[in-house]
Design a protein around this motif. Sequence first.
Motif, PDB file in Angstrom:
ATOM      1  N   GLN A   1     -25.171 -53.534 -13.610  1.00  0.00           N
ATOM      2  CA  GLN A   1     -25.974 -52.240 -12.917  1.00  0.00           C
ATOM      3  C   GLN A   1     -25.603 -51.964 -11.357  1.00  0.00           C
ATOM      4  O   GLN A   1     -25.436 -50.954 -10.878  1.00  0.00           O
ATOM      5  N   THR A   2     -25.478 -53.202 -10.647  1.00  0.00           N
ATOM      6  CA  THR A   2     -25.332 -53.057  -9.136  1.00  0.00           C
ATOM      7  C   THR A   2     -23.885 -52.591  -8.937  1.00  0.00           C
ATOM      8  O   THR A   2     -23.774 -51.719  -8.107  1.00  0.00           O
ATOM      9  N   LEU A   3     -22.856 -53.156  -9.734  1.00  0.00           N
ATOM     10  CA  LEU A   3     -21.687 -52.606  -9.592  1.00  0.00           C
ATOM     11  C   LEU A   3     -21.335 -51.378  -9.989  1.00  0.00           C
ATOM     12  O   LEU A   3     -20.592 -50.425  -9.393  1.00  0.00           O
ATOM     13  N   HIS A   4     -21.984 -50.843 -11.018  1.00  0.00           N
ATOM     14  CA  HIS A   4     -21.756 -49.436 -11.601  1.00  0.00           C
ATOM     15  C   HIS A   4     -22.459 -48.493 -10.256  1.00  0.00           C
ATOM     16  O   HIS A   4     -22.051 -47.396 -10.089  1.00  0.00           O
ATOM     17  N   HIS A   5     -23.553 -48.808  -9.868  1.00  0.00           N
ATOM     18  CA  HIS A   5     -24.079 -48.195  -8.704  1.00  0.00           C
ATOM     19  C   HIS A   5     -23.333 -48.080  -7.504  1.00  0.00           C
ATOM     20  O   HIS A   5     -23.298 -47.102  -7.001  1.00  0.00           O
ATOM     21  N   ASP A   6     -22.539 -48.995  -7.136  1.00  0.00           N
ATOM     22  CA  ASP A   6     -21.628 -49.042  -6.196  1.00  0.00           C
ATOM     23  C   ASP A   6     -20.555 -48.092  -6.322  1.00  0.00           C
ATOM     24  O   ASP A   6     -20.029 -47.059  -5.389  1.00  0.00           O
ATOM     25  N   ASP A   7     -19.983 -48.040  -7.820  1.00  0.00           N
ATOM     26  CA  ASP A   7     -18.881 -47.281  -8.106  1.00  0.00           C
ATOM     27  C   ASP A   7     -19.586 -45.520  -8.050  1.00  0.00           C
ATOM     28  O   ASP A   7     -18.836 -44.753  -7.665  1.00  0.00           O
ATOM     29  N   ARG A   8     -20.693 -45.149  -8.419  1.00  0.00           N
ATOM     30  CA  ARG A   8     -21.302 -44.169  -8.526  1.00  0.00           C
ATOM     31  C   ARG A   8     -21.416 -43.635  -6.961  1.00  0.00           C
ATOM     32  O   ARG A   8     -20.981 -42.268  -6.804  1.00  0.00           O
ATOM     33  N   GLN A   9     -21.541 -44.560  -6.198  1.00  0.00           N
ATOM     34  CA  GLN A   9     -21.554 -44.275  -4.727  1.00  0.00           C
ATOM     35  C   GLN A   9     -20.383 -43.803  -4.296  1.00  0.00           C
ATOM     36  O   GLN A   9     -20.251 -42.843  -3.434  1.00  0.00           O
ATOM     37  N   ILE A  10     -19.337 -44.601  -4.549  1.00  0.00           N
ATOM     38  CA  ILE A  10     -17.967 -44.349  -4.198  1.00  0.00           C
ATOM     39  C   ILE A  10     -17.543 -42.863  -4.669  1.00  0.00           C
ATOM     40  O   ILE A  10     -16.872 -41.964  -4.245  1.00  0.00           O
ATOM     41  N   ARG A  11     -18.001 -42.790  -6.000  1.00  0.00           N
ATOM     42  CA  ARG A  11     -17.357 -41.296  -6.507  1.00  0.00           C
ATOM     43  C   ARG A  11     -18.088 -39.986  -5.881  1.00  0.00           C
ATOM     44  O   ARG A  11     -17.619 -38.984  -5.565  1.00  0.00           O
ATOM     45  N   GLN A  12     -19.398 -40.341  -5.541  1.00  0.00           N
ATOM     46  CA  GLN A  12     -20.085 -39.103  -4.848  1.00  0.00           C
ATOM     47  C   GLN A  12     -19.431 -38.874  -3.541  1.00  0.00           C
ATOM     48  O   GLN A  12     -19.292 -37.906  -3.101  1.00  0.00           O
ATOM     49  N   GLU A  13     -19.161 -39.952  -2.748  1.00  0.00           N
ATOM     50  CA  GLU A  13     -18.494 -40.065  -1.511  1.00  0.00           C
ATOM     51  C   GLU A  13     -16.957 -39.183  -1.572  1.00  0.00           C
ATOM     52  O   GLU A  13     -16.483 -38.373  -0.866  1.00  0.00           O
ATOM     53  N   GLU A  14     -16.258 -39.348  -2.898  1.00  0.00           N
ATOM     54  CA  GLU A  14     -15.097 -38.784  -3.175  1.00  0.00           C
ATOM     55  C   GLU A  14     -15.575 -37.241  -3.094  1.00  0.00           C
ATOM     56  O   GLU A  14     -14.575 -36.682  -2.729  1.00  0.00           O
ATOM     57  N   ARG A  15     -16.428 -37.173  -3.998  1.00  0.00           N
ATOM     58  CA  ARG A  15     -16.869 -35.751  -4.082  1.00  0.00           C
ATOM     59  C   ARG A  15     -17.219 -35.117  -2.863  1.00  0.00           C
ATOM     60  O   ARG A  15     -16.721 -33.953  -2.735  1.00  0.00           O
ATOM     61  N   ASP A  16     -18.035 -35.776  -2.160  1.00  0.00           N
ATOM     62  CA  ASP A  16     -18.398 -35.072  -0.630  1.00  0.00           C
ATOM     63  C   ASP A  16     -17.061 -34.872   0.190  1.00  0.00           C
ATOM     64  O   ASP A  16     -17.114 -33.846   0.747  1.00  0.00           O
ATOM     65  N   MET A  17     -16.148 -35.936   0.218  1.00  0.00           N
ATOM     66  CA  MET A  17     -15.095 -35.537   0.931  1.00  0.00           C
ATOM     67  C   MET A  17     -14.140 -34.402   0.504  1.00  0.00           C
ATOM     68  O   MET A  17     -13.834 -33.932   1.460  1.00  0.00           O
ATOM     69  N   ALA A  18     -14.055 -34.174  -1.125  1.00  0.00           N
ATOM     70  CA  ALA A  18     -13.282 -33.300  -1.427  1.00  0.00           C
ATOM     71  C   ALA A  18     -13.878 -31.904  -0.939  1.00  0.00           C
ATOM     72  O   ALA A  18     -13.228 -30.972  -0.825  1.00  0.00           O
ATOM     73  N   SER A  19     -15.240 -31.864  -1.245  1.00  0.00           N
ATOM     74  CA  SER A  19     -15.808 -30.532  -0.898  1.00  0.00           C
ATOM     75  C   SER A  19     -15.886 -30.005   0.790  1.00  0.00           C
ATOM     76  O   SER A  19     -15.759 -28.853   0.858  1.00  0.00           O
ATOM     77  N   GLN A  20     -15.334 -31.117   1.530  1.00  0.00           N
ATOM     78  CA  GLN A  20     -15.155 -30.590   2.930  1.00  0.00           C
ATOM     79  C   GLN A  20     -13.656 -30.489   3.237  1.00  0.00           C
ATOM     80  O   GLN A  20     -13.248 -29.987   4.324  1.00  0.00           O
ATOM     81  N   ASP A  21     -12.782 -30.717   1.996  1.00  0.00           N
ATOM     82  CA  ASP A  21     -11.187 -30.359   2.265  1.00  0.00           C
ATOM     83  C   ASP A  21     -10.836 -29.474   1.145  1.00  0.00           C
ATOM     84  O   ASP A  21      -9.594 -29.954   0.672  1.00  0.00           O
ATOM     85  N   ASN A  22     -11.494 -28.302   0.944  1.00  0.00           N
ATOM     86  CA  ASN A  22     -10.696 -27.409  -0.023  1.00  0.00           C
ATOM     87  C   ASN A  22     -10.412 -28.237  -1.371  1.00  0.00           C
ATOM     88  O   ASN A  22      -9.597 -28.000  -2.044  1.00  0.00           O
ATOM     89  N   SER A  23     -11.486 -29.046  -1.848  1.00  0.00           N
ATOM     90  CA  SER A  23     -11.102 -29.670  -3.140  1.00  0.00           C
ATOM     91  C   SER A  23     -10.282 -30.545  -3.396  1.00  0.00           C
ATOM     92  O   SER A  23      -9.644 -31.142  -4.325  1.00  0.00           O
ATOM     93  N   HIS A  24      -9.725 -31.225  -2.373  1.00  0.00           N
ATOM     94  CA  HIS A  24      -8.801 -32.529  -2.119  1.00  0.00           C
ATOM     95  C   HIS A  24      -9.188 -33.287  -1.156  1.00  0.00           C
ATOM     96  O   HIS A  24     -10.174 -33.069  -0.274  1.00  0.00           O
ATOM     97  N   ILE A  25      -8.712 -34.619  -1.120  1.00  0.00           N
ATOM     98  CA  ILE A  25      -9.122 -35.673  -0.118  1.00  0.00           C
ATOM     99  C   ILE A  25      -7.951 -35.859   0.592  1.00  0.00           C
ATOM    100  O   ILE A  25      -6.685 -35.645  -0.140  1.00  0.00           O
ATOM    101  N   THR A  26      -7.896 -36.329   1.894  1.00  0.00           N
ATOM    102  CA  THR A  26      -6.877 -36.687   2.732  1.00  0.00           C
ATOM    103  C   THR A  26      -6.426 -38.156   2.476  1.00  0.00           C
ATOM    104  O   THR A  26      -7.229 -38.717   1.726  1.00  0.00           O
ATOM    105  N   ARG A  27      -5.444 -38.338   2.979  1.00  0.00           N
ATOM    106  CA  ARG A  27      -4.753 -39.877   2.810  1.00  0.00           C
ATOM    107  C   ARG A  27      -5.880 -40.701   3.521  1.00  0.00           C
ATOM    108  O   ARG A  27      -5.918 -42.076   3.088  1.00  0.00           O
ATOM    109  N   THR A  28      -6.303 -40.377   4.576  1.00  0.00           N
ATOM    110  CA  THR A  28      -7.452 -41.164   5.181  1.00  0.00           C
ATOM    111  C   THR A  28      -8.594 -41.380   4.376  1.00  0.00           C
ATOM    112  O   THR A  28      -9.193 -42.562   4.428  1.00  0.00           O
ATOM    113  N   ASP A  29      -8.937 -40.285   3.845  1.00  0.00           N
ATOM    114  CA  ASP A  29     -10.022 -40.478   2.764  1.00  0.00           C
ATOM    115  C   ASP A  29      -9.615 -41.239   1.523  1.00  0.00           C
ATOM    116  O   ASP A  29     -10.432 -42.243   1.366  1.00  0.00           O
ATOM    117  N   GLN A  30      -8.743 -41.252   1.230  1.00  0.00           N
ATOM    118  CA  GLN A  30      -8.116 -42.326  -0.020  1.00  0.00           C
ATOM    119  C   GLN A  30      -7.897 -43.650   0.384  1.00  0.00           C
ATOM    120  O   GLN A  30      -8.481 -44.276  -0.445  1.00  0.00           O
TER     121      GLN A  30
END
Length: 111
Positions: free
Chosen positions: A66-95
């Motif tokens: 459960q703890t690891l799934h929570h950590d992965d969900r936070q990473i996934r949310q951060e990926e979505r947040d980053m993508a929303s700031q860069d026209n639906s993609h992530i930069t190399r730095t984000d990646q």
Amino acid sequence: MFNHKALLFSLMAAAAGTIATASTAQAGEWAANHPRRVEVNSRLANQNNRIHREVKDGQMSKGEAQTLHHDDRQIRQEERDMASQDNSHITRTDQHALNQQENQVSRQIGQ
């Protein structure tokens, strides 16, 4: 009196709006499958499967999972947040930042 210039301007504005909407939709489809996003999300899916396997095999408790799934969900949310700031993609730095976070979670799986 009929104003031809106003009608022409209105038609041009409507056409421009239609073209902008269509190109935004196409860009959004492309960006959702952007290689950097696919790579990050594939790693998250792989880690999810590894966690499930370890719980099934008795190598990890449900609480640890459960703890690891929570950590992965936070990473996934951060990926979505980053993508929303860069026209639906992530930069190399984000990646790179997301991969470092995924590496930390990955090292906790299989200990």
